[in-house]
Scaffold this motif. Structure first.
Motif, PDB file in Angstrom:
ATOM      1  N   SER A   3      37.803  41.263  28.042  1.00 22.66           N
ATOM      2  CA  SER A   3      38.792  41.043  29.095  1.00 22.66           C
ATOM      3  C   SER A   3      38.424  41.728  30.404  1.00 22.66           C
ATOM      4  O   SER A   3      39.241  41.767  31.315  1.00 22.66           O
ATOM      5  CB  SER A   3      40.168  41.525  28.628  1.00 22.66           C
ATOM      6  N   LEU A  22      39.421  34.193  40.138  1.00 18.50           N
ATOM      7  CA  LEU A  22      39.127  34.351  38.715  1.00 18.50           C
ATOM      8  C   LEU A  22      40.280  35.032  37.986  1.00 18.50           C
ATOM      9  O   LEU A  22      40.643  34.644  36.866  1.00 18.50           O
ATOM     10  CB  LEU A  22      37.834  35.143  38.552  1.00 18.50           C
ATOM     11  N   ARG A  25      42.899  32.436  37.539  1.00 13.90           N
ATOM     12  CA  ARG A  25      42.489  31.421  36.572  1.00 13.90           C
ATOM     13  C   ARG A  25      42.590  31.948  35.140  1.00 13.90           C
ATOM     14  O   ARG A  25      43.015  31.240  34.236  1.00 13.90           O
ATOM     15  CB  ARG A  25      41.050  31.003  36.882  1.00 13.90           C
ATOM     16  N   LEU A  26      42.181  33.210  34.933  1.00 19.30           N
ATOM     17  CA  LEU A  26      42.148  33.780  33.579  1.00 19.30           C
ATOM     18  C   LEU A  26      43.392  34.596  33.252  1.00 19.30           C
ATOM     19  O   LEU A  26      43.502  35.143  32.153  1.00 19.30           O
ATOM     20  CB  LEU A  26      40.900  34.657  33.421  1.00 19.30           C
ATOM     21  N   ASP A  27      44.318  34.674  34.213  1.00 12.80           N
ATOM     22  CA  ASP A  27      45.555  35.453  34.033  1.00 12.80           C
ATOM     23  C   ASP A  27      45.245  36.893  33.621  1.00 12.80           C
ATOM     24  O   ASP A  27      45.767  37.413  32.635  1.00 12.80           O
ATOM     25  CB  ASP A  27      46.466  34.772  33.005  1.00 12.80           C
ATOM     26  N   VAL A 186      33.625  30.873  35.158  1.00 12.92           N
ATOM     27  CA  VAL A 186      34.396  30.561  33.951  1.00 12.92           C
ATOM     28  C   VAL A 186      33.497  29.902  32.909  1.00 12.92           C
ATOM     29  O   VAL A 186      33.545  30.243  31.722  1.00 12.92           O
ATOM     30  CB  VAL A 186      35.613  29.666  34.299  1.00 12.92           C
TER      31      VAL A 186
END
Length: 197
Positions: A3, A22, A25-27, A186
């Motif tokens: 993470s 980013l 997008r990836l929370d 990603v």
């Protein structure tokens, strides 16, 4: 996927912009080192008055950089202890002449699989030219003054081997929008994820 994603690279390459995209997008949480630098510098004993005196002397920005290096290594250690998610380093945070300081930063980054260097091109001269042009446009639009010293410093960041030694992967950004770079990141992160049994 781990993470934590750490973005490194020279001035103007888009680390903060891409990091923000980013993170959305990836929370994941975002830590931009330049935004928290002052608070961490206070923790590790950095003296702004000394840095200002050095900057105003003949040593200039290079002298400030030399003074800052031990504090930058300590800052990196503390940032990585305190934060996860998307972390975008300042341009100088991953460049070290001193072998002991480089080793400190390399050791703290070693367990991190997602240390990603952003560069415009594999051709370092081309990268320097692209970023020089981009910095002129950015600083002019912001109404900020700039000198050749800034470009010389960024050329140093681009060409110094530290970034390439620390990076686990490189994403080239030439002719890509920030969204395109985010897409490439990603895809790279997904491709590096271990397959599920």
């Amino acid at each position: 996927m781990n993470s934590t994603v750490i973005l490194i690279g020279p001035l103007g390459v888009g680390k903060t912009t891409v990091g923000r995209l980013l993170a959305q997008r990836l929370d994941l949480p975002l830590c931009s080192v330049d935004a928290v630098r002052e608070a961490y510098y206070q923790m590790v004993g950095y003296d702004q008055a000394i840095a200002a005196q050095i900057g105003a002397s003949k040593q200039g920005i290079q002298g400030v950089l030399r003074y800052s290096k031990p504090f930058e290594a300590a800052l990196v250690e503390k940032i990585l202890a305190d934060h996860h998610g998307i972390i975008d380093f300042g341009a100088s945070n991953s460049v070290y002449e001193d072998a002991a300081l480089f080793d400190r930063v390399a050791n703290v980054l070693a367990p991190q699989p997602n240390v990603i260097l952003l560069l415009p091109s594999p051709d370092l001269e081309e990268s320097a030219a692209i970023l020089r042009h981009r910095l002129v446009a950015m600083l002019t639009a912001a109404g900020k003054d700039f000198t050749h010293e800034l470009f010389a410093l960024n050329d140093y960041f681009i060409k110094h081997p530290s970034n390439r030694r620390l990076a686990k992967r490189i994403i080239y950004t030439k002719d890509k929008s920030p969204d395109d770079v985010c897409d490439a990141l990603v895809q790279s992160l997904a491709a590096s994820r271990p397959s599920q049994p």
